[in-house]
Design a protein around this motif. Structure first.
Motif, PDB file in Angstrom:
ATOM      1  N   GLY A 410       0.894  -0.966   0.030  1.00  0.00           N
ATOM      2  CA  GLY A 410       0.088   0.061  -0.224  1.00  0.00           C
ATOM      3  C   GLY A 410       0.592   1.105  -0.248  1.00  0.00           C
ATOM      4  O   GLY A 410       0.017   2.395  -0.466  1.00  0.00           O
ATOM      5  N   PHE A 411       2.468   1.043  -0.064  1.00  0.00           N
ATOM      6  CA  PHE A 411       2.614   2.017  -0.114  1.00  0.00           C
ATOM      7  C   PHE A 411       3.820   2.365  -1.130  1.00  0.00           C
ATOM      8  O   PHE A 411       4.307   1.131  -1.967  1.00  0.00           O
ATOM      9  CB  PHE A 411       4.071   2.553   1.534  1.00  0.00           C
ATOM     10  CG  PHE A 411       4.422   3.396   1.230  1.00  0.00           C
ATOM     11  CD1 PHE A 411       4.587   4.832   1.206  1.00  0.00           C
ATOM     12  CD2 PHE A 411       6.221   3.160   0.969  1.00  0.00           C
ATOM     13  CE1 PHE A 411       5.091   5.544   1.899  1.00  0.00           C
ATOM     14  CE2 PHE A 411       7.376   4.291   1.047  1.00  0.00           C
ATOM     15  CZ  PHE A 411       6.370   5.730   1.603  1.00  0.00           C
ATOM     16  N   GLN A 412       3.942   4.077  -1.273  1.00  0.00           N
ATOM     17  CA  GLN A 412       4.591   3.594  -2.782  1.00  0.00           C
ATOM     18  C   GLN A 412       5.471   5.273  -3.073  1.00  0.00           C
ATOM     19  O   GLN A 412       4.751   5.708  -2.494  1.00  0.00           O
ATOM     20  CB  GLN A 412       2.921   4.215  -4.190  1.00  0.00           C
ATOM     21  CG  GLN A 412       4.021   4.693  -5.314  1.00  0.00           C
ATOM     22  CD  GLN A 412       5.054   4.244  -6.225  1.00  0.00           C
ATOM     23  OE1 GLN A 412       5.111   2.474  -6.748  1.00  0.00           O
ATOM     24  NE2 GLN A 412       6.301   4.103  -6.644  1.00  0.00           N
ATOM     25  N   PRO A 413       6.341   5.086  -2.882  1.00  0.00           N
ATOM     26  CA  PRO A 413       7.717   5.956  -1.919  1.00  0.00           C
ATOM     27  C   PRO A 413       7.755   7.005  -4.029  1.00  0.00           C
ATOM     28  O   PRO A 413       7.634   6.346  -5.186  1.00  0.00           O
ATOM     29  CB  PRO A 413       9.024   5.009  -2.656  1.00  0.00           C
ATOM     30  CG  PRO A 413       8.987   4.008  -2.544  1.00  0.00           C
ATOM     31  CD  PRO A 413       7.473   3.717  -2.551  1.00  0.00           C
ATOM     32  N   ASP A 422      11.158  -0.461   1.188  1.00  0.00           N
ATOM     33  CA  ASP A 422      10.496   0.931   1.341  1.00  0.00           C
ATOM     34  C   ASP A 422      11.739   0.748   2.594  1.00  0.00           C
ATOM     35  O   ASP A 422      11.496   2.349   2.867  1.00  0.00           O
ATOM     36  CB  ASP A 422       9.666   0.622   1.899  1.00  0.00           C
ATOM     37  CG  ASP A 422       8.088   0.174   1.137  1.00  0.00           C
ATOM     38  OD1 ASP A 422       9.017   1.129  -0.072  1.00  0.00           O
ATOM     39  OD2 ASP A 422       7.423  -0.451   0.949  1.00  0.00           O
ATOM     40  N   ARG A 423      13.161   0.614   2.753  1.00  0.00           N
ATOM     41  CA  ARG A 423      13.827   0.651   3.714  1.00  0.00           C
ATOM     42  C   ARG A 423      14.162   1.633   3.274  1.00  0.00           C
ATOM     43  O   ARG A 423      14.860   2.351   2.326  1.00  0.00           O
ATOM     44  CB  ARG A 423      15.297  -0.149   4.073  1.00  0.00           C
ATOM     45  CG  ARG A 423      14.360  -1.760   4.489  1.00  0.00           C
ATOM     46  CD  ARG A 423      15.795  -2.478   4.332  1.00  0.00           C
ATOM     47  NE  ARG A 423      16.291  -2.389   3.160  1.00  0.00           N
ATOM     48  CZ  ARG A 423      17.059  -3.100   2.579  1.00  0.00           C
ATOM     49  NH1 ARG A 423      17.825  -3.721   3.585  1.00  0.00           N
ATOM     50  NH2 ARG A 423      17.834  -3.334   1.302  1.00  0.00           N
ATOM     51  N   ALA A 428       4.393   7.796   6.077  1.00  0.00           N
ATOM     52  CA  ALA A 428       3.252   8.938   6.926  1.00  0.00           C
ATOM     53  C   ALA A 428       2.120   7.699   6.727  1.00  0.00           C
ATOM     54  O   ALA A 428       1.957   7.117   5.714  1.00  0.00           O
ATOM     55  CB  ALA A 428       2.615   9.846   6.622  1.00  0.00           C
ATOM     56  N   ALA A 429       1.345   7.745   7.758  1.00  0.00           N
ATOM     57  CA  ALA A 429      -0.311   7.268   7.926  1.00  0.00           C
ATOM     58  C   ALA A 429      -0.931   7.717   6.248  1.00  0.00           C
ATOM     59  O   ALA A 429      -1.734   6.440   5.663  1.00  0.00           O
ATOM     60  CB  ALA A 429      -0.910   7.896   8.993  1.00  0.00           C
ATOM     61  N   GLU A 430      -0.943   8.432   6.156  1.00  0.00           N
ATOM     62  CA  GLU A 430      -2.034   9.027   4.823  1.00  0.00           C
ATOM     63  C   GLU A 430      -1.093   8.750   3.725  1.00  0.00           C
ATOM     64  O   GLU A 430      -1.911   9.303   2.466  1.00  0.00           O
ATOM     65  CB  GLU A 430      -1.614  10.693   4.963  1.00  0.00           C
ATOM     66  CG  GLU A 430      -2.318  11.224   6.198  1.00  0.00           C
ATOM     67  CD  GLU A 430      -1.670  11.231   7.554  1.00  0.00           C
ATOM     68  OE1 GLU A 430      -1.967  11.359   8.951  1.00  0.00           O
ATOM     69  OE2 GLU A 430      -0.545  11.159   7.498  1.00  0.00           O
ATOM     70  N   GLN A 431      -0.136   8.886   3.334  1.00  0.00           N
ATOM     71  CA  GLN A 431       0.527   7.727   2.394  1.00  0.00           C
ATOM     72  C   GLN A 431       0.220   7.138   2.022  1.00  0.00           C
ATOM     73  O   GLN A 431       0.156   6.392   1.009  1.00  0.00           O
ATOM     74  CB  GLN A 431       1.924   8.180   2.538  1.00  0.00           C
ATOM     75  CG  GLN A 431       2.703   9.372   2.016  1.00  0.00           C
ATOM     76  CD  GLN A 431       4.113   9.620   2.414  1.00  0.00           C
ATOM     77  OE1 GLN A 431       4.571   9.106   3.054  1.00  0.00           O
ATOM     78  NE2 GLN A 431       4.504  10.511   1.460  1.00  0.00           N
ATOM     79  N   ILE A 432      -0.429   5.857   2.733  1.00  0.00           N
ATOM     80  CA  ILE A 432      -0.439   4.385   2.610  1.00  0.00           C
ATOM     81  C   ILE A 432      -2.340   4.328   1.863  1.00  0.00           C
ATOM     82  O   ILE A 432      -3.495   4.918   1.854  1.00  0.00           O
ATOM     83  CB  ILE A 432      -0.513   3.573   4.004  1.00  0.00           C
ATOM     84  CG1 ILE A 432       0.467   3.470   4.517  1.00  0.00           C
ATOM     85  CG2 ILE A 432      -1.116   2.532   3.388  1.00  0.00           C
ATOM     86  CD1 ILE A 432       0.311   2.875   6.194  1.00  0.00           C
ATOM     87  N   PHE A 436      -4.977  -1.518  -0.928  1.00  0.00           N
ATOM     88  CA  PHE A 436      -4.524  -2.358  -0.077  1.00  0.00           C
ATOM     89  C   PHE A 436      -3.939  -3.559   1.185  1.00  0.00           C
ATOM     90  O   PHE A 436      -3.955  -3.698   1.425  1.00  0.00           O
ATOM     91  CB  PHE A 436      -2.623  -2.411  -0.438  1.00  0.00           C
ATOM     92  CG  PHE A 436      -2.022  -1.755  -2.417  1.00  0.00           C
ATOM     93  CD1 PHE A 436      -1.962  -2.680  -2.520  1.00  0.00           C
ATOM     94  CD2 PHE A 436      -2.593  -0.433  -2.526  1.00  0.00           C
ATOM     95  CE1 PHE A 436      -1.586  -2.657  -4.133  1.00  0.00           C
ATOM     96  CE2 PHE A 436      -1.823  -0.314  -3.578  1.00  0.00           C
ATOM     97  CZ  PHE A 436      -1.787  -1.495  -4.776  1.00  0.00           C
ATOM     98  N   ALA A 437      -5.351  -2.973   1.642  1.00  0.00           N
ATOM     99  CA  ALA A 437      -5.732  -3.208   2.867  1.00  0.00           C
ATOM    100  C   ALA A 437      -5.843  -5.066   3.035  1.00  0.00           C
ATOM    101  O   ALA A 437      -7.136  -5.131   2.064  1.00  0.00           O
ATOM    102  CB  ALA A 437      -6.237  -2.494   4.013  1.00  0.00           C
ATOM    103  N   LEU A 438      -6.250  -5.677   4.365  1.00  0.00           N
ATOM    104  CA  LEU A 438      -6.246  -6.589   4.438  1.00  0.00           C
ATOM    105  C   LEU A 438      -7.532  -6.802   5.249  1.00  0.00           C
ATOM    106  O   LEU A 438      -8.769  -7.697   4.670  1.00  0.00           O
ATOM    107  CB  LEU A 438      -6.066  -7.885   5.342  1.00  0.00           C
ATOM    108  CG  LEU A 438      -4.627  -8.226   5.317  1.00  0.00           C
ATOM    109  CD1 LEU A 438      -3.616  -8.825   6.641  1.00  0.00           C
ATOM    110  CD2 LEU A 438      -4.656  -9.386   4.191  1.00  0.00           C
TER     111      LEU A 438
END
Length: 475
Positions: A410-413, A422-423, A428-432, A436-438
């Motif tokens: 769910g995270f796209q740099p 993603d290391r 930020a929570a708002e970027q996810i 893509f959530a379960l």
């Protein structure tokens, strides 16, 4: 009796506002093998009439309980649905009509031969729910086609008498005419050989047919006689082989019954039934919450009492968990002990099928280093980590023998190509991306460590909402 039953009841979900409708999900008889959910879906303003629907009072009638499950997707603009998708879940897990006898013949108190009958507690709760309803519908599957063979129950809409009262205004209602019109409208969309018929049992009269005489102990007759509300038994034919077709037929007649009773919908569910897919097992224990993907082994640092709190999957209802070597048909929400040196296998079922498993063991788990709001943390294998709105987390770039990539679904740099690593990038929570959530509410996201494209580490990231007073996502 009902006050005593409250000792066995736990409310596990708050109300959620979904596109004009309000959704509640309660679970009764938690921490027992007989737990079952009750769903309420109400229009935001006009909440009457209230329709109570049972599915799965008989455990070998999948069309009935699958149709009740599909109704949980409905959105209302007028009225309220109280749905019991799996009334008799113990019998559903066994795929039998009634493991402790026919539950739908236990609505007269004298039919309880023993105070220890497990069905007694369930039936008492069902009776109390009838007191909230303006009308009642009990869903079934049965053999035959009543229009062609009048002695059979399949493809029939059953009533116990012609007249009832509508509690909203206390006026008499002709349920024979109402049910007959609903059947006629539904039949327009069915082939002639599969059409429904209205069947008035006239249950108050003496019946020569013993099957009809038994109806005096049924749920629909109890609701009709005790509360004087419109009550229906909807029977789809077991001779129809496809469960999805059975669901379609249930929903066709239900749609017309709801229309006749005054319920209005913003959206009515389709009849598509997805095969169950297990996505993971969530546990709580001495050191927090943990997530176990299907087919995996989870190392836990501490022995002690644990509890399976949630089964993640693509279906909302019908999940159960058994433990190897432990008694009980459904240990969901029930505590168990994981001892030092012990490997414990969890078997996950959906309705009457086993569809997955996972293993627990006490061993030092690997952990992923990260920085959360400037504070260094370690994320143990399988941990459920919470992230609040406005907070930022960054996964360390240090080398690990177990993984060479860390991927948060769910995270796209935003400033580089997504290489599933993603290391080193603040998240930020708002970027996810919630899709893509379960879960259907978009709050839980898998976190994987990978080596040579194989998953070697897993955890779960939870995006907290502003108000967490009593919320719980859909399963």
């Amino acid at each position: 009796m009902f006050r005593l039953l409250c000792r066995f009841l736990v409310i596990t979900a708050s109300s959620l506002l979904l596109s004009g409708s309000v959704y509640w999900e309660n679970v009764y008889l938690t921490s027992t093998d007989f737990r079952f959910p009750v769903v309420r879906i109400a229009a935001e303003t006009e909440k009457h009439p209230v329709i109570l629907i049972f599915g799965g009072i008989h455990g070998d009638e999948p069309g009935a309980y699958l149709a009740a499950e599909k109704l949980a997707e409905a959105r209302l603009t007028k009225g309220t649905l109280i749905l019991l998708p799996r009334v008799n879940f113990y019998s559903i897990m066994k795929n039998v009509r009634g493991f402790f006898g026919d539950m739908n013949r236990k609505f007269e108190d004298e039919n309880f031969s023993s105070l220890s009958d497990p069905d007694r507690r369930i039936v008492s709760i069902l009776k109390s729910l009838m007191g909230e309803a303006d009308a009642f519908i009990n869903l079934h599957d049965a053999w035959g086609f009543h229009a062609r063979s009048p002695g059979t129950f399949g493809q029939s809409l059953i009533i116990d008498g012609a007249k009832a009262l509508f509690p909203k205004n206390g006026q008499p209602i002709d349920i024979e005419a109402l049910g007959g019109e609903a059947v006629r409208r539904a039949n327009k969309e069915l082939p002639k050989a599969q059409r429904f018929a209205l069947w008035n049992h006239r249950t108050d009269e003496k019946q020569e047919d013993l099957r009809l005489e038994e109806m005096k102990s049924s749920a629909s007759y109890f609701a009709y006689k005790s509360f004087q509300i419109p009550s229906f038994g909807l029977e789809v034919s077991k001779n129809i082989s496809s469960d999805q077709t059975k669901v379609k037929h249930h929903l066709l007649v239900l749609r017309e019954l709801f229309r006749a009773l005054g319920v209005q919908f913003e959206s009515f569910p389709d009849s598509k039934v997805l095969p169950p897919e297990l996505r993971g097992i969530e546990l709580s224990g001495p050191k927090g919450r943990f997530f176990l993907p299907p087919g995996s082994a989870l190392d836990l640092s501490s022995p002690g009492p644990y509890r399976v709190t949630r089964i993640w999957g693509n279906r909302r209802f019908g999940w159960s968990v058994k433990l190897a070597g432990k008694d009980g048909e459904n240990l969901l929400d029930q505590p168990f002990l994981l001892r030092e040196g012990q490997n414990l296998t969890l078997f996950v079922g959906h309705d009457f099928d086993q569809i997955g498993k996972g293993t627990l063991r006490v061993a030092p788990p690997p952990s992923l280093s990260a920085t959360l709001e400037g504070r260094r943390i370690e994320i143990p294998l399988g941990m459920v980590l919470s992230l609040r709105p406005g907070e930022t987390i960054s996964f360390d770039t240090e080398e690990s023998p177990l993984w060479d990539k860390v991927d948060l679904k769910g995270f796209q740099p935003p400033d580089r190509i997504n290489r599933s690593d993603d290391r080193g990038h603040p998240v930020a929570a708002e970027q996810i991306q919630r899709r893509f959530a379960l879960d259907t509410e978009g709050r839980y996201f898998p976190l994987y460590g990978k080596k040579d494209r194989k998953t070697t580490f897993f955890a779960l990231l939870e995006i907290l909402e502003e108000d967490l007073s009593s919320s719980q996502p859909f399963r």
